[in-house]
Design a protein around this motif. Structure first.
Motif, PDB file in Angstrom:
ATOM      1  N   LEU A  26       0.832  -1.202   0.000  1.00 22.17           N
ATOM      2  CA  LEU A  26       0.000   0.000   0.000  1.00 22.17           C
ATOM      3  C   LEU A  26       0.865   1.251   0.000  1.00 22.17           C
ATOM      4  O   LEU A  26       0.525   2.249  -0.631  1.00 22.17           O
ATOM      5  N   LEU A  85     -14.755   0.415  -5.039  1.00 22.62           N
ATOM      6  CA  LEU A  85     -13.786   1.514  -4.925  1.00 22.62           C
ATOM      7  C   LEU A  85     -13.062   1.756  -6.241  1.00 22.62           C
ATOM      8  O   LEU A  85     -12.840   2.904  -6.631  1.00 22.62           O
TER       9      LEU A  85
ATOM     10  N   PRO B  26      -9.467   8.944  -3.575  1.00 25.73           N
ATOM     11  CA  PRO B  26      -9.589   7.479  -3.554  1.00 25.73           C
ATOM     12  C   PRO B  26      -8.457   6.783  -2.831  1.00 25.73           C
ATOM     13  O   PRO B  26      -8.680   5.754  -2.190  1.00 25.73           O
ATOM     14  N   ASP B  27      -7.235   7.352  -2.871  1.00 29.45           N
ATOM     15  CA  ASP B  27      -6.122   6.757  -2.136  1.00 29.45           C
ATOM     16  C   ASP B  27      -6.436   6.658  -0.658  1.00 29.45           C
ATOM     17  O   ASP B  27      -6.221   5.627  -0.016  1.00 29.45           O
ATOM     18  N   MET B  29      -9.369   6.649   0.692  1.00 31.07           N
ATOM     19  CA  MET B  29     -10.468   5.707   0.941  1.00 31.07           C
ATOM     20  C   MET B  29      -9.969   4.270   0.938  1.00 31.07           C
ATOM     21  O   MET B  29     -10.421   3.455   1.745  1.00 31.07           O
ATOM     22  N   VAL B  30      -9.040   3.953   0.022  1.00 30.38           N
ATOM     23  CA  VAL B  30      -8.485   2.597  -0.006  1.00 30.38           C
ATOM     24  C   VAL B  30      -7.805   2.299   1.314  1.00 30.38           C
ATOM     25  O   VAL B  30      -7.971   1.209   1.890  1.00 30.38           O
ATOM     26  N   ALA B  31      -7.050   3.279   1.840  1.00 29.28           N
ATOM     27  CA  ALA B  31      -6.354   3.059   3.104  1.00 29.28           C
ATOM     28  C   ALA B  31      -7.350   2.779   4.226  1.00 29.28           C
ATOM     29  O   ALA B  31      -7.154   1.868   5.039  1.00 29.28           O
TER      30      ALA B  31
END
Lengths: 115, 84, 161
Positions: A26, A85, B26-27, B29-31
């Motif tokens: 990540l 997403l 979005p980054d 939100m992914v986290a």
């Protein structure tokens, strides 16, 4: 019964290691979609490993069976959240990274991506 | 056993760093989504360490809460209203 | 018929979640499962016939180890790419076509693709799936379909169609 505790410890260890690798991915990978790849796969597998380890250590008690029931729930919900997403990010207009080879989805949706 | 616990909390810090650096919405939100899945693992592990069986129920409920939260955030991303 | 299927599923889930076989808890679970099944049976289950087909359950049992093996491979693949100092990726979104007809089958195919090596479903329209690959090998519709979808499609057709 020492051996089932040992097996549980090993399985939980594998799960935690993959969780760690997923979070490392990540941080390191370049764009949203690649981060979702690393995050979803590794963290789902790691969480399933932890739940399986809890089952192995507890055996057929209510706690162990609930942990076992949790595994298919994680396997069903986590990818669906990731699809949502990714689709949302593409519609929102996040560009793919510079290394990208091909993008059929943007061609079919028919609009130029602008950030 | 506790060492696993500390590694998982370290993973949560990685997710928080990603949510802080971000670069795009979005980054972040992914986290947050991935932190939700990690929390399930942490709760299950804590149920094992502290020998309190009811915590695994919380883990099961957390799976679905995290899923619904992710879906709502994704809807917001694609410019749709929530009551579709 | 559809209501009976949902009653059975709800009751089995209740037994697994409580895991106590006293008369009290079984009766309470039975009553709750009955109410849920009678109210929502027609919305949740599309067709009741395939659920009682034992051959489909057999192929589902075959499918589980295949899926778990692919998932383990996927994780080592991603771990290798993350730990490699130069990040060996060339990502891209390709389009593939599946032969599956039923909605349930396509949902399971999309979830399986997400959890297997280097591939990740972004969107689906009808029978076309858009797949983000971490390492694109072929961009044509037919070759990409053969490479990504075929592993699961053979088994999923036997389970769901």
């Amino acid at each position: 019964m020492v051996w089932n505790e040992l097996a549980g410890m090993i399985v939980i260890g594998i799960g935690v290691a993959f969780d760690f690798l997923g979070c490392l991915g990540l941080l390191r990978l370049p764009d949203v979609y690649n981060r979702l790849q690393a995050g979803t796969k590794c963290v789902t597998f790691g969480t399933c490993g932890i739940l399986l380890g809890v089952f192995l250590m507890q055996g057929f008690t209510p706690t162990g069976i609930k942990a076992l029931v949790g595994i298919p729930f994680v396997l069903l919900t986590s990818p669906v959240g990731a699809h949502a997403l990714a689709k949302g990010a593409h519609i929102f207009g996040v560009k793919l990274t510079d290394k990208t080879v091909v993008d059929h989805y943007a061609e079919d949706r028919g609009n130029k991506l602008t950030l | 056993m506790y060492i696993y616990f500390y590694i998982l909390i370290g993973c949560c810090f990685f997710c928080l760093i990603r949510a802080w650096l971000g670069r795009s919405i979005p980054d972040r939100m992914v986290a947050i989504d991935i932190m939700g899945t990690l929390a399930v693992g942490i709760t299950a592990l804590y149920a094992l360490i502290s020998k309190r069986g009811f915590l695994i129920d919380i883990a099961l409920a957390w799976i679905f809460l995290s899923f619904i939260g992710t879906l709502a955030l994704a809807k917001y991303l694609s410019h749709k209203t929530l009551d579709e | 018929m559809r209501k009976i299927v949902l009653i059975l599923f709800a009751f089995i889930l209740w037994v697994l979640l409580t895991w106590s076989f006293t008369l009290q808890s079984l009766t309470a679970g039975g009553v709750v499962a009955l109410i849920i099944g009678l109210l929502f049976g027609n919305f949740v289950i599309e067709k009741a016939g395939p659920v009682f087909d034992l051959r489909r359950w057999f192929w589902a049992l075959v499918y589980i180890p295949v899926f778990l093996w692919e998932m383990t491979k996927a994780n080592f693949d991603v771990a290798y790419r993350v730990l490699h100092p130069k990040l060996p990726i060339d990502p891209g979104i390709v389009k593939v076509k599946t032969k599956l007809q039923s909605e349930m089958g396509i949902v399971f195919l999309a979830n399986s693709i997400t959890l297997t090596p280097g591939t990740f479903t972004v969107d689906l329209k009808g029978q076309y799936l858009y797949i983000h690959c971490i390492k694109v090998r072929s961009t044509g519709l037919a070759e990409a379909s053969h490479e990504i979808v075929d592993r699961f499609e053979k088994l999923l057709i036997k389970i769901f169609d």
